[in-house]
Design an enzyme around this catalytic site. Structure first.
Site, PDB file in Angstrom:
ATOM      1  N   PHE A 137      44.702  40.121  15.665  1.00  0.00           N
ATOM      2  CA  PHE A 137      44.161  38.874  15.085  1.00  0.00           C
ATOM      3  C   PHE A 137      43.807  38.095  16.155  1.00  0.00           C
ATOM      4  CE2 PHE A 137      43.128  34.670  13.814  1.00  0.00           C
ATOM      5  CZ  PHE A 137      42.369  34.800  12.687  1.00  0.00           C
ATOM      6  N   ASP A 222      47.605  37.926  24.588  1.00  0.00           N
ATOM      7  CA  ASP A 222      47.407  36.923  23.388  1.00  0.00           C
ATOM      8  C   ASP A 222      48.668  36.491  22.864  1.00  0.00           C
ATOM      9  OD1 ASP A 222      47.029  35.486  20.944  1.00  0.00           O
ATOM     10  OD2 ASP A 222      45.493  36.510  20.361  1.00  0.00           O
ATOM     11  N   LYS A 251      48.825  27.153  19.089  1.00  0.00           N
ATOM     12  CA  LYS A 251      49.781  27.111  18.180  1.00  0.00           C
ATOM     13  C   LYS A 251      51.097  25.881  18.491  1.00  0.00           C
ATOM     14  CE  LYS A 251      48.839  30.843  15.105  1.00  0.00           C
ATOM     15  NZ  LYS A 251      48.465  30.168  13.920  1.00  0.00           N
TER      16      LYS A 251
END
Length: 400
Positions: A137, A222, A251
């Protein structure tokens, strides 16, 4: 507004893209949040791995408030000291050289894809292809959801951008076979978060790094979910003995304030020139002040050590539950405070039951309970969460 009015208002006016739980959160403190009616919940989701310092952390609140009183936004047409401090810190902790500050993880990955292609084109105009892994993702912009090898995120949004290819995670043979003269980069999560806390096998990431070096291909990692200390080191790749060409973060970087970044080596970053990339809001003084406060607190409060120690305690507690409920839990995996428990049944009802009992957790990939609590949690909080989960699993076992 009362609880029902809030829910009805949001449902009426907000686009229907979220499957929300039937609670209205009001405020938080430390690892706890409270709903509109005063009920207390232990938060083991942390805004989906975002609230590293928990809720209403005094140092983060103070940094945001002080900066808001000085300047919130200036645009990147001007220099600010608070941004200078942040990019210097990020370069230092990553082992890389150049930083671009964005507003989200998707933007960070989008920028990394652009940089990789721009760099590759300085060497060979045919190198445009990005290889990513099944069950990954990487975001919801058109490019990043195309890089996300999950059709459920792509359906109905065609035509998708070209130049992306997918292989199975942990299959170095498939990755080698997929690399061609058109490949400019391999994009991977060190640990797949949304895909189900999928761990890299043995020396897989080292083999990927070696493949990239041999083929002249860039390695983009990532670390939007794994970065900022989540796995017990500032970046997960630091536990695997490699350094990527580009790393993306978001995040936890702002502790709840929207910020993302991609960081690259000097050699790769030199492909970008004035006007090649940009962001109106990216790197504004407010978000930089928040990120600086988060980075400072990670170091001063010893949160990396706490993540390792409390994470090990948590992992052992979950393994004990696996032993106790082998017909429900088939695997426990993860690093630091990014842990998952794979189930033989769908996880949503377990999430709902835990929520009713005052604990917020999450299910991803349909049957993997995901635990990404604040990095400030202590063993006592683990005990509190595990006690609730134990009771929920016991009821499921009794009714089976």
């Amino acid at each position: 507004m009362n609880k029902q009015q809030v829910i009805e208002t949001v449902d009426q006016y907000y686009m229907p893209v979220f499957a929300r739980y039937n609670i209205v959160l009001s405020h938080g403190e430390g690892p706890y949040v409270y709903d509109h009616e005063g009920k207390k919940y232990l938060d083991f989701l942390a805004g989906i791995a975002v609230n590293l310092l928990g809720h209403a952390h005094p140092k983060l609140v103070s940094a945001i408030a002080q900066q808001a009183g000085k300047m919130i936004h200036s645009s990147n047409l001007y220099y600010t000291e608070v941004q200078a401090t942040l990019v210097k810190q990020l370069a230092a902790v990553s082992g890389l050289d150049k930083v671009f500050i964005a507003n989200s993880g998707a933007e960070a990955n989008e920028g990394a894809i652009k940089l990789a292609r721009k760099y590759a084109k300085t060497l060979n105009s045919d190198r445009v292809e990005i290889i990513s892994a099944q069950h990954c993702f990487h975001g919801r912009t058109l490019a990043t959801l195309t890089a996300t090898a999950q059709p459920k995120y792509q359906e109905g949004l065609e035509p998708l951008p070209g130049g992306f290819k997918y292989v199975d995670y942990n299959d170095i043979g498939a990755l080698k076979a997929a690399v061609s003269e058109k490949t400019c980069a391999i994009l991977l999560e060190p640990i797949q978060g949304e895909g189900g806390i999928n761990m890299p096998d043995g020396d897989y990431l080292k083999q990927v790094r070696q493949l990239c070096d041999e083929a002249g291909v860039l390695l983009i990692l990532d670390e939007i979910q794994t970065g900022m200390g989540r796995t017990g080191t500032m970046f997960a790749y630091q536990q695997y003995g490699i350094v990527p060409d580009i790393v993306t973060i978001a995040k936890g970087l702002g502790g709840g304030v929207p910020i993302g970044a991609f960081i690259a080596s000097e050699k790769i970053a030199s492909a970008f020139h004035s006007g090649d990339h940009g962001s109106t809001f990216g790197g504004n003084p407010l978000v930089c002040a928040a990120a600086n406060a988060v980075l400072t607190e990670i170091e001063q409060a010893g949160l990396l050590a706490n993540t390792q120690q409390t994470g090990a305690y948590f992992l052992d507690a979950l393994l004990q539950l696996k032993k106790k409920y082998p017909d429900i839990i088939t695997d426990v995996r993860g690093k630091g405070l990014m842990l998952g428990a794979e189930l033989t049944i769908p996880g949503r009802d377990i999430v709902n039951s835990c929520q009713e009992a005052g604990v917020i957790i999450n299910c991803t990939a349909g049957n993997v309970l995901r635990f990404v609590p604040p990095l400030i949690i202590q063993p006592v909080h683990v005990d509190e969460m595990v006690a609730v989960l134990d009771k929920v699993l016991a009821k499921i076992k009794e009714s089976a």
